[in-house]
Design a protein around this motif. Structure first.
Motif, mmCIF file in Angstrom:
data_model
loop_
_atom_site.group_PDB
_atom_site.id
_atom_site.type_symbol
_atom_site.label_atom_id
_atom_site.label_comp_id
_atom_site.label_asym_id
_atom_site.label_seq_id
_atom_site.Cartn_x
_atom_site.Cartn_y
_atom_site.Cartn_z
ATOM 1 N N GLU A 1 0.875 -1.176 0.000
ATOM 2 C CA GLU A 1 0.000 0.000 0.000
ATOM 3 C C GLU A 1 0.905 1.218 0.000
ATOM 4 N N GLY A 2 1.115 1.793 -1.179
ATOM 5 C CA GLY A 2 2.023 2.935 -1.294
ATOM 6 C C GLY A 2 3.444 2.499 -1.020
ATOM 7 N N ASP A 3 4.088 3.127 -0.026
ATOM 8 C CA ASP A 3 5.461 2.781 0.331
ATOM 9 C C ASP A 3 5.544 1.728 1.429
ATOM 10 N N ALA A 4 4.390 1.253 1.879
ATOM 11 C CA ALA A 4 4.367 0.303 3.000
ATOM 12 C C ALA A 4 3.982 -1.096 2.530
ATOM 13 N N MET A 5 4.558 -2.083 3.183
ATOM 14 C CA MET A 5 4.187 -3.476 2.971
ATOM 15 C C MET A 5 3.655 -3.987 4.297
ATOM 16 N N ARG A 6 2.511 -4.643 4.229
ATOM 17 C CA ARG A 6 1.914 -5.246 5.416
ATOM 18 C C ARG A 6 1.631 -6.702 5.095
ATOM 19 N N ALA B 1 0.022 -4.456 -6.276
ATOM 20 C CA ALA B 1 1.181 -3.673 -6.694
ATOM 21 C C ALA B 1 2.161 -4.553 -7.472
ATOM 22 N N PHE B 2 2.660 -4.026 -8.549
ATOM 23 C CA PHE B 2 3.662 -4.693 -9.381
ATOM 24 C C PHE B 2 3.149 -5.987 -10.017
ATOM 25 N N GLY B 3 1.821 -6.179 -10.030
ATOM 26 C CA GLY B 3 1.245 -7.373 -10.631
ATOM 27 C C GLY B 3 1.386 -8.625 -9.785
ATOM 28 N N ILE B 4 1.730 -8.463 -8.524
ATOM 29 C CA ILE B 4 1.939 -9.602 -7.623
ATOM 30 C C ILE B 4 0.618 -9.965 -6.947
ATOM 31 N N ALA B 5 0.345 -11.267 -6.848
ATOM 32 C CA ALA B 5 -0.857 -11.735 -6.153
ATOM 33 C C ALA B 5 -0.727 -11.378 -4.673
ATOM 34 N N GLU B 6 -1.790 -10.783 -4.141
ATOM 35 C CA GLU B 6 -1.760 -10.374 -2.734
ATOM 36 C C GLU B 6 -3.160 -10.458 -2.139
ATOM 37 N N PRO B 7 -3.260 -10.442 -0.804
ATOM 38 C CA PRO B 7 -4.568 -10.486 -0.153
ATOM 39 C C PRO B 7 -5.423 -9.291 -0.544
ATOM 40 N N GLU B 8 -6.725 -9.516 -0.518
ATOM 41 C CA GLU B 8 -7.668 -8.444 -0.849
ATOM 42 C C GLU B 8 -7.591 -7.326 0.185
ATOM 43 N N PRO B 9 -7.990 -6.099 -0.192
ATOM 44 C CA PRO B 9 -7.905 -4.966 0.731
ATOM 45 C C PRO B 9 -8.589 -5.180 2.081
ATOM 46 N N GLY B 10 -9.626 -5.973 2.141
ATOM 47 C CA GLY B 10 -10.324 -6.196 3.409
ATOM 48 C C GLY B 10 -9.690 -7.242 4.304
ATOM 49 N N TYR C 1 10.206 -3.304 6.465
ATOM 50 C CA TYR C 1 9.367 -4.166 7.293
ATOM 51 C C TYR C 1 10.182 -4.843 8.388
ATOM 52 N N LEU C 2 11.289 -5.461 7.998
ATOM 53 C CA LEU C 2 12.087 -6.231 8.953
ATOM 54 C C LEU C 2 12.791 -5.363 9.984
ATOM 55 N N SER C 3 12.927 -4.075 9.717
ATOM 56 C CA SER C 3 13.587 -3.188 10.677
ATOM 57 C C SER C 3 12.618 -2.601 11.706
ATOM 58 N N GLN C 4 11.338 -2.918 11.606
ATOM 59 C CA GLN C 4 10.377 -2.431 12.595
ATOM 60 C C GLN C 4 10.698 -3.023 13.970
ATOM 61 N N THR C 5 10.621 -2.212 14.994
ATOM 62 C CA THR C 5 10.962 -2.688 16.337
ATOM 63 C C THR C 5 10.003 -3.777 16.818
ATOM 64 N N LYS D 1 13.213 -1.415 -3.950
ATOM 65 C CA LYS D 1 12.184 -0.544 -3.368
ATOM 66 C C LYS D 1 12.253 -0.485 -1.842
ATOM 67 N N GLY D 2 12.962 -1.422 -1.214
ATOM 68 C CA GLY D 2 13.162 -1.383 0.228
ATOM 69 C C GLY D 2 12.018 -1.886 1.084
ATOM 70 N N TYR D 3 11.021 -2.537 0.496
ATOM 71 C CA TYR D 3 9.862 -2.977 1.282
ATOM 72 C C TYR D 3 10.260 -3.931 2.412
#
Length: 169
Positions: A68-73, A86-95, A131-135, A125-127
């Protein structure tokens, strides 16, 4: 690397991918994990097809990334209900329910290249680094790649996050 990965025949890619994810599934980090974060493979990455269902059948909570934008969840998902994101990659639905970083025990990380020591070259892109650097995130990380993607050394910046181990086949 991308061209070399794509030059692998379908059978070679399938065999190598099965070995890679088989080894991840036999690892102590996987055995100890309740929640495992996996990625949806691009055509030049080890094939994750079928892995999600096998690991879910083994009792693991599986989460996949959504950009979602610059963030990966990472989000809970039904592998049958993925959509192109994003980038044509299969991902979970927004909900889909977001999984907090502190709940993830193991992240399986893709990359363009890795060193045996865990230095990773991503797609730029640094996603994953963000993500992995989050405390909150305290889980284990395993990089996965084809054998030719394992190299002697790679450049590394202070913001780059190395993985704990690499499984290459």
């Amino acid at each position: 690397m991308k061209a070399r990965n794509l030059s692998l025949g379908a059978e070679a890619r399938s065999v190598a991918s099965a070995r890679i994810f088989g080894r991840v599934g036999e690892s102590p980090a996987f055995a100890a994990a309740h929640t495992v974060a996996l990625f949806s493979a691009l055509p030049d990455e080890p094939d994750t097809g079928g892995v999600a269902e096998r690991w879910r059948a083994a009792g693991k909570r599986l989460v996949l990334p959504r950009v979602e934008g610059d963030a990966m969840r990472f989000c809970d998902c039904d592998p049958a209900a993925l959509r192109r994101g994003a980038f044509g990659i299969a991902e979970p639905e927004p909900g889909a329910r977001t999984c907090p970083p502190g709940e993830i025990d193991l992240v399986v990380v893709p990359g363009v290249a890795f060193t045996a020591g865990g230095v990773r070259l991503g797609r730029g892109k640094g996603y994953y680094d963000r993500y992995l650097s989050q405390t909150e995130f305290r889980g284990a990380t395993v990089g996965v790649c084809y054998a030719h993607q394992l190299v002697g050394e790679l450049p590394s910046e202070p913001h780059d996050v190395a993985v704990d181990c690499v499984v290459a086949e």
